[in-house]
Design a protein around this motif. Structure first.
Motif, PDB file in Angstrom:
ATOM      1  N   MET A 148      20.547  -4.454  -2.697  1.00 14.63           N
ATOM      2  CA  MET A 148      20.864  -5.210  -3.782  1.00 14.63           C
ATOM      3  C   MET A 148      20.057  -4.567  -5.107  1.00 14.63           C
ATOM      4  SD  MET A 148      20.812  -9.297  -5.032  1.00 14.63           S
ATOM      5  CE  MET A 148      21.857 -10.023  -3.795  1.00 14.63           C
ATOM      6  N   PRO A 149      20.458  -3.704  -5.918  1.00 14.53           N
ATOM      7  CA  PRO A 149      19.835  -3.321  -6.947  1.00 14.53           C
ATOM      8  C   PRO A 149      18.740  -4.368  -7.537  1.00 14.53           C
ATOM      9  CG  PRO A 149      21.915  -2.194  -6.949  1.00 14.53           C
ATOM     10  CD  PRO A 149      21.837  -3.219  -6.343  1.00 14.53           C
ATOM     11  N   GLY A 150      17.350  -4.113  -7.771  1.00 15.36           N
ATOM     12  CA  GLY A 150      16.645  -5.138  -8.621  1.00 15.36           C
ATOM     13  C   GLY A 150      15.307  -4.997  -7.955  1.00 15.36           C
ATOM     14  N   LEU A 151      14.474  -6.175  -8.080  1.00 14.49           N
ATOM     15  CA  LEU A 151      13.241  -6.176  -7.576  1.00 14.49           C
ATOM     16  C   LEU A 151      13.047  -7.246  -6.413  1.00 14.49           C
ATOM     17  CD1 LEU A 151      10.306  -5.256  -8.221  1.00 14.49           C
ATOM     18  CD2 LEU A 151       9.938  -7.647  -9.103  1.00 14.49           C
ATOM     19  N   CYS A 152      12.940  -6.778  -5.250  1.00 14.39           N
ATOM     20  CA  CYS A 152      12.644  -7.779  -4.054  1.00 14.39           C
ATOM     21  C   CYS A 152      11.156  -7.757  -3.448  1.00 14.39           C
ATOM     22  CB  CYS A 152      13.696  -7.350  -2.916  1.00 14.39           C
ATOM     23  SG  CYS A 152      13.097  -5.772  -2.156  1.00 14.39           S
ATOM     24  N   GLN A 153      11.222  -8.707  -2.477  1.00 16.56           N
ATOM     25  CA  GLN A 153       9.735  -8.736  -1.773  1.00 16.56           C
ATOM     26  C   GLN A 153       9.907  -7.198  -0.845  1.00 16.56           C
ATOM     27  OE1 GLN A 153       9.281 -11.856   1.010  1.00 16.56           O
ATOM     28  NE2 GLN A 153       7.078 -11.816   0.636  1.00 16.56           N
ATOM     29  N   ALA A 154       9.016  -6.679  -0.819  1.00 20.27           N
ATOM     30  CA  ALA A 154       8.916  -5.325  -0.118  1.00 20.27           C
ATOM     31  C   ALA A 154       8.451  -5.441   1.207  1.00 20.27           C
ATOM     32  CB  ALA A 154       8.206  -4.186  -0.971  1.00 20.27           C
ATOM     33  N   GLY A 155       7.483  -6.422   1.290  1.00 24.53           N
ATOM     34  CA  GLY A 155       6.694  -6.448   2.625  1.00 24.53           C
ATOM     35  C   GLY A 155       6.082  -7.805   2.782  1.00 24.53           C
ATOM     36  N   VAL A 156       4.612  -8.013   2.930  1.00 23.24           N
ATOM     37  CA  VAL A 156       4.084  -9.328   3.028  1.00 23.24           C
ATOM     38  C   VAL A 156       3.230  -9.327   1.802  1.00 23.24           C
ATOM     39  CG1 VAL A 156       4.257  -9.418   5.410  1.00 23.24           C
ATOM     40  CG2 VAL A 156       2.413  -8.151   4.487  1.00 23.24           C
ATOM     41  N   GLU A 157       3.627  -8.794   0.546  1.00 22.86           N
ATOM     42  CA  GLU A 157       2.864  -8.743  -0.464  1.00 22.86           C
ATOM     43  C   GLU A 157       2.737 -10.149  -1.354  1.00 22.86           C
ATOM     44  OE1 GLU A 157       5.603  -7.364  -0.199  1.00 22.86           O
ATOM     45  OE2 GLU A 157       6.848  -6.895  -2.268  1.00 22.86           O
ATOM     46  N   ASP A 158       1.929 -10.594  -2.044  1.00 18.45           N
ATOM     47  CA  ASP A 158       2.269 -11.719  -2.492  1.00 18.45           C
ATOM     48  C   ASP A 158       2.837 -11.902  -4.181  1.00 18.45           C
ATOM     49  OD1 ASP A 158       0.033 -10.346  -3.942  1.00 18.45           O
ATOM     50  OD2 ASP A 158      -1.321 -12.214  -4.443  1.00 18.45           O
ATOM     51  N   VAL A 159       2.804 -10.389  -4.563  1.00 20.10           N
ATOM     52  CA  VAL A 159       3.549 -10.163  -5.953  1.00 20.10           C
ATOM     53  C   VAL A 159       4.731  -9.142  -5.486  1.00 20.10           C
ATOM     54  CG1 VAL A 159       3.390  -9.186  -8.015  1.00 20.10           C
ATOM     55  CG2 VAL A 159       1.351 -10.340  -7.128  1.00 20.10           C
ATOM     56  N   SER A 176       8.771  -9.469   7.703  1.00 15.49           N
ATOM     57  CA  SER A 176       8.970  -8.022   7.200  1.00 15.49           C
ATOM     58  C   SER A 176       8.670  -6.966   8.221  1.00 15.49           C
ATOM     59  CB  SER A 176       8.186  -7.754   5.954  1.00 15.49           C
ATOM     60  OG  SER A 176       7.913  -6.387   5.965  1.00 15.49           O
ATOM     61  N   TYR A 177       9.264  -5.640   8.281  1.00 15.69           N
ATOM     62  CA  TYR A 177       8.675  -4.757   9.126  1.00 15.69           C
ATOM     63  C   TYR A 177       7.324  -4.232   8.785  1.00 15.69           C
ATOM     64  CZ  TYR A 177      11.723  -1.928   6.042  1.00 15.69           C
ATOM     65  OH  TYR A 177      12.587  -1.346   4.858  1.00 15.69           O
ATOM     66  N   ALA A 178       6.732  -4.598   7.701  1.00 14.11           N
ATOM     67  CA  ALA A 178       5.628  -4.449   7.522  1.00 14.11           C
ATOM     68  C   ALA A 178       4.417  -4.670   8.519  1.00 14.11           C
ATOM     69  CB  ALA A 178       5.102  -4.863   6.042  1.00 14.11           C
ATOM     70  N   VAL A 185       3.342  -0.343   4.424  1.00 10.50           N
ATOM     71  CA  VAL A 185       3.154  -1.677   3.425  1.00 10.50           C
ATOM     72  C   VAL A 185       4.437  -1.958   2.651  1.00 10.50           C
ATOM     73  CG1 VAL A 185       2.075  -2.112   1.358  1.00 10.50           C
ATOM     74  CG2 VAL A 185       0.857  -0.757   3.149  1.00 10.50           C
ATOM     75  N   GLY A 186       5.271  -2.329   3.343  1.00 10.36           N
ATOM     76  CA  GLY A 186       6.649  -2.822   3.126  1.00 10.36           C
ATOM     77  C   GLY A 186       7.779  -1.815   2.723  1.00 10.36           C
ATOM     78  N   GLY A 187       8.928  -2.242   2.617  1.00 12.26           N
ATOM     79  CA  GLY A 187      10.055  -1.392   2.372  1.00 12.26           C
ATOM     80  C   GLY A 187       9.563  -0.762   1.076  1.00 12.26           C
ATOM     81  N   GLY A 188       9.861   0.557   1.007  1.00 11.65           N
ATOM     82  CA  GLY A 188       9.320   1.358  -0.202  1.00 11.65           C
ATOM     83  C   GLY A 188       8.078   1.988  -0.353  1.00 11.65           C
ATOM     84  N   ASN A 189       7.419   1.743   0.709  1.00  7.27           N
ATOM     85  CA  ASN A 189       6.246   2.614   1.162  1.00  7.27           C
ATOM     86  C   ASN A 189       6.549   4.211   1.019  1.00  7.27           C
ATOM     87  OD1 ASN A 189       3.396   2.042   3.189  1.00  7.27           O
ATOM     88  ND2 ASN A 189       3.564   3.310   1.358  1.00  7.27           N
ATOM     89  N   ALA A 190       7.266   4.400   1.828  1.00  3.18           N
ATOM     90  CA  ALA A 190       7.452   5.866   2.219  1.00  3.18           C
ATOM     91  C   ALA A 190       8.124   6.510   1.057  1.00  3.18           C
ATOM     92  CB  ALA A 190       8.347   6.263   3.602  1.00  3.18           C
TER      93      ALA A 190
END
Ligand SMILES: Cc1cc2nc3c(=O)[nH]c(=O)nc-3n(C[C@H](O)[C@H](O)[C@H](O)COP(=O)(O)OP(=O)(O)OC[C@H]3O[C@@H](n4cnc5c(N)ncnc54)[C@H](O)[C@@H]3O)c2cc1C
Length: 473
Positions: free
Chosen positions: A121-132, A287-289, A449-454
């Motif tokens: 879903m285009p937008g901003l999501c939680q990538a991994g286990v980050e607090d922000v 998360s797969y992180a 470090v969460g989806g989006g790291n690579a």
């Protein structure tokens, strides 16, 4: 390739996210750029990806009122990776990821400023286990990202040669001076290796990422066909150092999943993961992180346990996680099935009383909206999954073996410095040689470090490499 010139400012090897970012950046700096892609089309794994891009301090976050910074990103990144990565390189990456994302937006990549609950879903999501939240999901995913970069490559004058696998690097008095492709020498002032990873080469897996082979026959690879590890062979020719050995990203899957979840489908929400002690040990939606690492840390097999109601509630349309396929696996005896949890536990070699207690406890917890032990309700809420799962109480019961078996990307590659320059085994820079993406190691660590790291690593470091190559350093 046009034959009116006999040398290039920059030659780029590979036309995925890293190579395209490098090529466009170098061309935007006014340099002549030739990009070789071994396959018949551009894109590599980047094109297959969700395009999820992790970055801090971006305009998207700002418009959502999220306060974030590269420094905070850096701290999280280093802590999650137990400070095993080179801080200078990670600081450069964390500083560069936001500007790289803005650059992509400037090239036409669309990332709406809205909350997204998943990588589709285009937008901003939680990538991994980050607090922000830092996971930026572009419209049209990895495909959209590659299209925008390919368009920019055309308009900035990058010459692209498809279907041509670079064989060798040229080197003169220590400096890399070009490449060999189709047995033709192509001189260049600088070369960027952006040929992706080695997920599709079993011998290289054995040498650089043997943990992946622990999955045995369950292992399946979703990385692009071009992920053959050419960066390691090319680097070897010029004495490049290798780092990131032993690391990569494997997603947890049950043994019958053979495709990425977009095609394979998703396990039922009403399920628990239990270890050989018959105990839950994780948030099943973590998360797969971190999820692969948690499963790897169990000393014994791990099972996904669910019941008949969960099986029959699976939506149709997916290749593997659908009611009929699970039934067929049970009929064949590969997925365990029993009329009681005690019997199921016996088949799986777990203590029956422990499995019964685990499921009894879970039935009074998450189906009531709360998972006091593993806080799975929080993860589900962040994914926008609000309905409570059903209890696991309708026989027959099922257990399917689970392990991190879906190989997405590999992290071992050519050691680079904070300017994406390749280092030799003494740590010195090899003049004229740059690397980025999975080929340029040091950004992707022990923990993903969460989806989006690579994708963020590929584009951000690709830009650094392209700009450095353009500057001729
Ligand atoms: C299904 C899937 C989903 C993913 N989702 C995400 C996600 O949402 N977010 C995220 O951060 N990461 C994701 N990843 C991982 C991420 O996509 C990759 O790690 C990243 O895109 C790699 O970029 P790259 O440029 O290094 O390699 P690639 O994109 O693979 O590009 C390398 C290119 O080099 C070419 N090549 C190889 N050898 C040669 C040679 N000798 N000569 C010329 N060309 C050569 C290859 O054919 C390929 O096109 C996903 C991966 C997969 C497979």
């Amino acid at each position: 390739m046009s034959d009116e010139r006999d040398d290039w400012d920059v030659v780029v090897i590979g036309g995925g996210g890293a190579g395209l970012a490098a090529a466009v950046s170098a061309a935007e700096s006014g340099r002549s750029v030739l990009l070789f892609e071994s396959e018949t089309e551009l894109g590599g794994s980047t094109q297959l990806s969700a395009g999820l891009f992790t970055a801090a301090g971006t305009s998207v976050q700002e418009r959502l009122g999220i306060d974030d910074s590269p420094e905070r990103f850096f701290q999280h990144y280093m802590d999650l990776n137990r400070w095993q990565l080179e801080p200078g390189l990670i600081a450069a990456f964390c500083r560069g990821a936001g500007p790289a994302l803005e650059w992509l937006i400037g090239l036409g990549v669309e990332i709406p400023a809205r909350v997204s609950t998943n990588a589709h879903m285009p937008g901003l999501c939680q990538a991994g286990v980050e607090d922000v939240w830092r996971g930026h999901v572009p419209k049209d995913q990895g495909y959209g990202l590659v299209q925008a970069l390919a368009r920019a490559a055309r308009t900035s004058g990058v010459e692209v040669v498809l279907n041509t696998r670079v064989q060798r690097l040229l080197q003169h008095e220590g400096r890399v001076t070009g490449v060999v492709a189709d047995d033709i020498e192509v001189p260049a002032r600088a070369v960027v290796v952006a040929s992706g990873g080695f997920a599709r080469d079993p011998q290289l897996l054995e040498r650089y990422y043997p943990d992946a082979l622990r999955a045995g026959d369950d292992l399946f690879v979703v990385a692009a066909d071009g992920s053959r590890g050419d960066h390691l062979r090319l680097g070897d020719q010029v004495g490049a150092d290798v780092t990131g050995e032993g690391w990569g990203l494997r997603l947890p899957t049950v043994y019958f999943q053979r495709l990425h979840h977009w095609q394979s489908g998703f396990p039922p929400k009403s399920r628990v993961y239990v270890n050989h002690r018959g105990r839950r040990f994780m948030d099943e939606d973590a998360s797969y992180a971190v999820s692969g690492g948690i499963i790897d840390a169990q000393d014994g097999p791990v099972w996904a346990v669910f019941d008949e109601r969960a099986r029959t509630s699976l939506p149709p349309g997916y290749a593997h996680w659908n009611a009929e396929h699970v039934l067929a696996e049970a009929e064949a005896g590969r997925t365990l099935r029993a009329d009681s949890l005690a019997e199921l536990a016996g088949m799986a070699g777990m203590p029956a009383d422990a499995l019964e207690a685990t499921v009894r406890r879970w039935n009074t917890q998450l189906p009531e909206g709360d998972d006091p032990e593993f806080l799975r309700h929080r993860t589900l809420a962040n994914k926008g999954s609000t309905a409570d799962p059903d209890p696991i109480d309708r026989p027959p019961f099922y257990a399917a073996r689970l392990q991190p078996a879906e190989l997405v990307c590999t992290h071992a590659g050519l050691a680079i410095d904070a300017k994406a320059r390749v280092r030799d085994v003494r740590g010195d820079v090899i003049p004229g040689l740059f690397a980025a993406g999975e080929a340029g190691a040091g950004v992707l660590g022990e923990r993903y470090v969460g989806g989006g790291n690579a994708v963020a690593g590929a584009v951000t470091v690709g830009r650094l490499a392209g700009l450095g190559a353009a500057a001729g350093s």
